[in-house]
Write a protein that holds these residues in place. Structure first.
Motif, PDB file in Angstrom:
ATOM      1  N   GLN A 238      -2.646  42.010 -51.006  1.00 18.39           N
ATOM      2  CA  GLN A 238      -3.736  42.422 -50.133  1.00 18.39           C
ATOM      3  C   GLN A 238      -5.061  42.003 -50.758  1.00 18.39           C
ATOM      4  OE1 GLN A 238      -3.473  46.746 -49.745  1.00 18.39           O
ATOM      5  NE2 GLN A 238      -5.067  47.014 -51.271  1.00 18.39           N
TER       6      GLN A 238
ATOM      7  N   LYS B  51       7.285  49.592 -48.645  1.00 18.31           N
ATOM      8  CA  LYS B  51       6.858  49.398 -47.262  1.00 18.31           C
ATOM      9  C   LYS B  51       7.819  50.013 -46.250  1.00 18.31           C
ATOM     10  CE  LYS B  51       6.809  45.059 -48.272  1.00 18.31           C
ATOM     11  NZ  LYS B  51       6.705  43.587 -48.287  1.00 18.31           N
TER      12      LYS B  51
ATOM     13  N   ILE C  13       1.921  49.658 -51.081  1.00 18.25           N
ATOM     14  CA  ILE C  13       2.107  48.222 -50.841  1.00 18.25           C
ATOM     15  C   ILE C  13       3.553  47.786 -51.040  1.00 18.25           C
ATOM     16  CG2 ILE C  13       1.415  45.907 -51.580  1.00 18.25           C
ATOM     17  CD1 ILE C  13      -1.263  47.120 -52.431  1.00 18.25           C
ATOM     18  N   LEU C  14       4.173  48.222 -52.115  1.00 14.71           N
ATOM     19  CA  LEU C  14       5.534  47.764 -52.419  1.00 14.71           C
ATOM     20  C   LEU C  14       6.607  48.570 -51.691  1.00 14.71           C
ATOM     21  CD1 LEU C  14       5.196  47.038 -56.239  1.00 14.71           C
ATOM     22  CD2 LEU C  14       5.107  45.409 -54.345  1.00 14.71           C
TER      23      LEU C  14
ATOM     24  N   SER D 165      12.790  48.494 -48.846  1.00 17.45           N
ATOM     25  CA  SER D 165      12.155  48.570 -50.168  1.00 17.45           C
ATOM     26  C   SER D 165      12.760  49.689 -51.001  1.00 17.45           C
ATOM     27  CB  SER D 165      10.647  48.787 -50.011  1.00 17.45           C
ATOM     28  OG  SER D 165      10.044  47.727 -49.313  1.00 17.45           O
TER      29      SER D 165
ATOM     30  N   GLY E 212       4.104  42.282 -52.917  1.00 14.20           N
ATOM     31  CA  GLY E 212       3.046  42.724 -52.027  1.00 14.20           C
ATOM     32  C   GLY E 212       1.750  42.005 -52.322  1.00 14.20           C
TER      33      GLY E 212
END
Length: 223
Positions: free
Chosen positions: A112, A128, A125-126, A132, A110
């Protein structure tokens, strides 16, 4: 006067040094990310995975292969390093024996612009989508390695988790028994002094001790 000053300052220096030592051990965001991941797996009746520093170092090299290009992570333009880079580039950069490389059974990545803590990075984030979650709970995993870094110490920020089905003490072994530390960035399991995204917060954590010491100096010398 000098003796009195030493007795006033020494306890503060000891506390500061102790705080610094604790930071090295506990404030590695990659270690915390692995802890969150394993806690989530065990909460879903899965096994806790061995944190392999060799695999984690390769996870950091995996991030660096993106050269700070956040747009290459996920989406329609998603890219990933060639599998050949594990043996040809990542392993040598980490000092990992190519002969000890083991199958990668899953990858989570991930990126951002804003830095967040490990728990939030994991959940927001991971994790998703369902894919995942399937990777996270895969029963073929036996080992894990995580890495966190910014680009040149700043944004954007990357989080990477690699999974493997290797065996403890025989996979992702270091040539000299120690990892090649690569800056900037942090990877799990190495017990090194992390210089990753929360380095600023580590510095700020020590400011109260420095300020207290300055106040004592001012008092003693009548400043």
């Amino acid at each position: 006067m000098a003796t009195a000053l030493w007795f006033l300052i020494a306890p503060l220096l000891l506390v500061s040094a102790t705080a610094g030592t604790q930071i090295k051990v506990t404030n590695n965001p990659a270690d915390k990310l692995v802890a969150v991941l394993n806690s989530n797996r065990t909460a879903h009746k899965g096994s806790s995975l061995h944190d392999n520093p060799g695999l984690a170092c390769i996870a950091l090299q995996y991030i660096k292969a993106y050269q700070g290009q956040c747009d290459d992570v996920g989406g329609s333009n998603a890219k990933k390093p060639a599998d050949s880079e594990f043996a040809n580039t990542f392993a040598p950069n980490c000092g990992v024996l190519a002969s000890s490389l083991t199958q990668i059974t899953g990858r989570l990545l991930g990126c951002q612009s804003d830095y967040v803590g490990p728990s939030q990075a994991f959940s927001d984030i991971l994790m998703k989508n369902q894919k995942s979650l399937d990777i996270l709970y895969n029963k073929n995993h036996t080992e894990v390695g995580a890495a966190v870094t910014g680009t040149d110490g700043g944004a954007p920020y990357f989080w990477c988790v690699l999974f493997s089905n290797g065996k403890t003490n025989s996979s992702f072994l270091f040539e000299d028994g120690e990892p090649k530390i690569s800056r900037p960035g942090c990877f799990s399991g190495a017990n090194d002094e992390c210089s990753g995204a929360d380095g600023l917060f580590q510095t700020l954590h020590l400011w109260p001790y420095a300020i207290t010491a300055l106040i004592v100096l001012a008092y003693v010398f009548g400043l």
